[in-house]
Design an enzyme around this catalytic site. Structure first.
Site, PDB file in Angstrom:
ATOM      1  N   MET A 195      25.537  32.822  -3.806  1.00 35.06           N
ATOM      2  CA  MET A 195      25.189  31.892  -4.888  1.00 35.06           C
ATOM      3  C   MET A 195      23.869  31.239  -4.487  1.00 35.06           C
ATOM      4  O   MET A 195      23.810  30.063  -4.132  1.00 35.06           O
ATOM      5  CB  MET A 195      26.309  30.850  -5.060  1.00 35.06           C
ATOM      6  CG  MET A 195      27.536  31.414  -5.749  1.00 35.06           C
ATOM      7  SD  MET A 195      29.014  30.419  -5.457  1.00 35.06           S
ATOM      8  CE  MET A 195      29.503  31.078  -3.873  1.00 35.06           C
TER       9      MET A 195
ATOM     10  N   SER B  63      39.228  32.587   0.169  1.00 36.50           N
ATOM     11  CA  SER B  63      37.852  32.107   0.306  1.00 36.50           C
ATOM     12  C   SER B  63      37.802  31.044   1.387  1.00 36.50           C
ATOM     13  O   SER B  63      38.497  30.021   1.300  1.00 36.50           O
ATOM     14  CB  SER B  63      37.381  31.511  -1.018  1.00 36.50           C
ATOM     15  OG  SER B  63      36.278  30.648  -0.764  1.00 36.50           O
TER      16      SER B  63
ATOM     17  N   HIS C 143      36.744  36.326   1.661  1.00 36.37           N
ATOM     18  CA  HIS C 143      35.665  35.995   0.717  1.00 36.37           C
ATOM     19  C   HIS C 143      34.818  34.872   1.311  1.00 36.37           C
ATOM     20  O   HIS C 143      35.330  33.833   1.727  1.00 36.37           O
ATOM     21  CB  HIS C 143      36.310  35.561  -0.602  1.00 36.37           C
ATOM     22  CG  HIS C 143      35.344  35.266  -1.700  1.00 36.37           C
ATOM     23  ND1 HIS C 143      34.795  36.245  -2.495  1.00 36.37           N
ATOM     24  CD2 HIS C 143      34.822  34.093  -2.147  1.00 36.37           C
ATOM     25  CE1 HIS C 143      33.995  35.692  -3.389  1.00 36.37           C
ATOM     26  NE2 HIS C 143      33.982  34.380  -3.197  1.00 36.37           N
TER      27      HIS C 143
ATOM     28  N   ASP D 174      37.234  34.879  -9.507  1.00 33.40           N
ATOM     29  CA  ASP D 174      37.000  33.823  -8.518  1.00 33.40           C
ATOM     30  C   ASP D 174      36.963  32.454  -9.194  1.00 33.40           C
ATOM     31  O   ASP D 174      36.095  32.199 -10.034  1.00 33.40           O
ATOM     32  CB  ASP D 174      35.639  34.132  -7.838  1.00 33.40           C
ATOM     33  CG  ASP D 174      35.295  33.178  -6.714  1.00 33.40           C
ATOM     34  OD1 ASP D 174      36.114  32.305  -6.383  1.00 33.40           O
ATOM     35  OD2 ASP D 174      34.182  33.333  -6.166  1.00 33.40           O
TER      36      ASP D 174
ATOM     37  N   HIS E  45      29.705  36.476  -1.215  1.00 28.81           N
ATOM     38  CA  HIS E  45      29.340  36.047  -2.579  1.00 28.81           C
ATOM     39  C   HIS E  45      28.101  35.164  -2.466  1.00 28.81           C
ATOM     40  O   HIS E  45      28.188  34.022  -2.020  1.00 28.81           O
ATOM     41  CB  HIS E  45      30.547  35.288  -3.152  1.00 28.81           C
ATOM     42  CG  HIS E  45      30.348  34.696  -4.510  1.00 28.81           C
ATOM     43  ND1 HIS E  45      31.220  33.783  -5.066  1.00 28.81           N
ATOM     44  CD2 HIS E  45      29.373  34.887  -5.448  1.00 28.81           C
ATOM     45  CE1 HIS E  45      30.802  33.435  -6.265  1.00 28.81           C
ATOM     46  NE2 HIS E  45      29.675  34.066  -6.521  1.00 28.81           N
TER      47      HIS E  45
ATOM     48  N   MET F  15      33.310  34.900 -12.534  1.00 29.52           N
ATOM     49  CA  MET F  15      33.575  33.508 -12.150  1.00 29.52           C
ATOM     50  C   MET F  15      34.455  32.859 -13.220  1.00 29.52           C
ATOM     51  O   MET F  15      34.096  32.857 -14.401  1.00 29.52           O
ATOM     52  CB  MET F  15      32.274  32.715 -12.043  1.00 29.52           C
ATOM     53  CG  MET F  15      31.408  33.029 -10.835  1.00 29.52           C
ATOM     54  SD  MET F  15      32.221  32.872  -9.230  1.00 29.52           S
ATOM     55  CE  MET F  15      32.796  31.176  -9.249  1.00 29.52           C
TER      56      MET F  15
ATOM     57  N   MET G 115      26.057  29.331  -0.387  1.00 29.06           N
ATOM     58  CA  MET G 115      25.427  28.462  -1.404  1.00 29.06           C
ATOM     59  C   MET G 115      24.188  27.803  -0.815  1.00 29.06           C
ATOM     60  O   MET G 115      24.193  27.391   0.353  1.00 29.06           O
ATOM     61  CB  MET G 115      26.408  27.366  -1.833  1.00 29.06           C
ATOM     62  CG  MET G 115      27.737  27.889  -2.315  1.00 29.06           C
ATOM     63  SD  MET G 115      28.765  26.540  -2.936  1.00 29.06           S
ATOM     64  CE  MET G 115      30.299  27.396  -3.263  1.00 29.06           C
TER      65      MET G 115
ATOM     66  N   ASP H 258      31.622  32.348   0.705  1.00 23.46           N
ATOM     67  CA  ASP H 258      30.777  31.731  -0.320  1.00 23.46           C
ATOM     68  C   ASP H 258      29.496  31.181   0.295  1.00 23.46           C
ATOM     69  O   ASP H 258      29.539  30.216   1.058  1.00 23.46           O
ATOM     70  CB  ASP H 258      31.546  30.608  -1.025  1.00 23.46           C
ATOM     71  CG  ASP H 258      32.639  31.154  -1.920  1.00 23.46           C
ATOM     72  OD1 ASP H 258      32.318  31.980  -2.794  1.00 23.46           O
ATOM     73  OD2 ASP H 258      33.807  30.778  -1.723  1.00 23.46           O
TER      74      ASP H 258
END
Ligand code: DX5
Ligand code: ZN
Length: 222
Positions: free
Chosen positions: A70, A10, A35, A178, A68, A140, A39, A37
């Site tokens: 979020m 990640s 990966h 994750d 991913h 998660m 956010m 992330d």
């Protein structure tokens, strides 16, 4: 048991001032996916990156990009992320008002795998009605928002239950895990039934990215 387990570093824990180099180093060391992330400061307390960084990463690596999300209102951004060259997109079940419609929107893009992420407090049985639509589930094992948190051991039971639910589907649906993945936790996560291990700090906060990835892979070969 010997199953091929993929390692997905990640970039949340990478040095963003030299992101391309860090991703290339991970690729050369045998990473299987990258990966990413995303956010938004609403669904989770932290703010990270958006589609332009994923687009830049697309030019830096040939590895599949695993995005991913979020974020709240993920339906507003699926098209933007699909256009970046992402290969996998996951949305949180807790952030999705019309999950089935959202998955259809992801799968409308040929070649993009659709996944649903679930928080530690969300039961895996909530996935039952839409399991048939999924290419992968992202479990998660920390509360989303930050790297470097402690692995929540109750996730192991969720992974095992999910593995049973998937067996009843008669087709492959990958389980990605994750949060808090390290050489100490990886063997239990694999034994519970994970196919993809995401690792942020264990890879990019290590003095040697290559060694860290190989360390996780050795655990994966148990
Ligand atoms: C957390 C992110 C993770 C994070 C994992 O919200 O979804 O991908 O980068 O970091 P580690 O591996 O350090 O727990
Ligand atoms: Zn993540």
């Amino acid at each position: 048991m010997h199953r091929k387990v993929k390692i997905a570093p990640s970039i949340l824990s990478a040095d963003f001032a030299c992101l391309g180099d860090q991703v290339r180093e991970a690729e050369m060391a045998g990473a299987d996916l990258i990966h990413v992330d995303v956010m938004d400061g609403h669904f989770v307390p932290n703010i990270t990156i958006g589609p332009i960084v994923v687009e830049a990463l697309r030019k830096a690596t040939t590895l599949p990009l695993d995005v991913h999300l979020m974020i709240e209102n993920p339906e507003k951004y699926i098209e933007n992320f699909a256009a970046t060259g992402a290969n996998m997109i996951s949305v949180h079940i807790e952030a999705s008002k019309h999950l089935h419609r959202l998955l259809q929107a992801i799968k409308a893009h040929a070649g993009i795998e659709a996944g649903v992420a679930i928080n530690p407090a969300t039961p895996v049985t909530n996935l039952e009605p839409i399991l048939g639509e999924l290419d992968f589930v992202l479990v998660m094992s920390v509360n989303p928002g930050f790297a470097g948190q402690e692995f929540i051991r109750a996730s192991l039971d969720k992974i095992a239950r999910l593995r049973e639910m998937i067996a009843g589907q008669g087709r492959a649906i990958e389980i990605e895990v994750d949060g808090g993945i390290a050489p100490e936790t990886a063997p239990d996560v694999i034994a519970a039934g994970a196919d993809i291990l995401v690792a942020g700090s264990a890879v990019f906060c290590s003095p040697n990215i290559g060694q860290a990835i190989r360390g996780l892979k050795e655990g994966a070969a148990l």
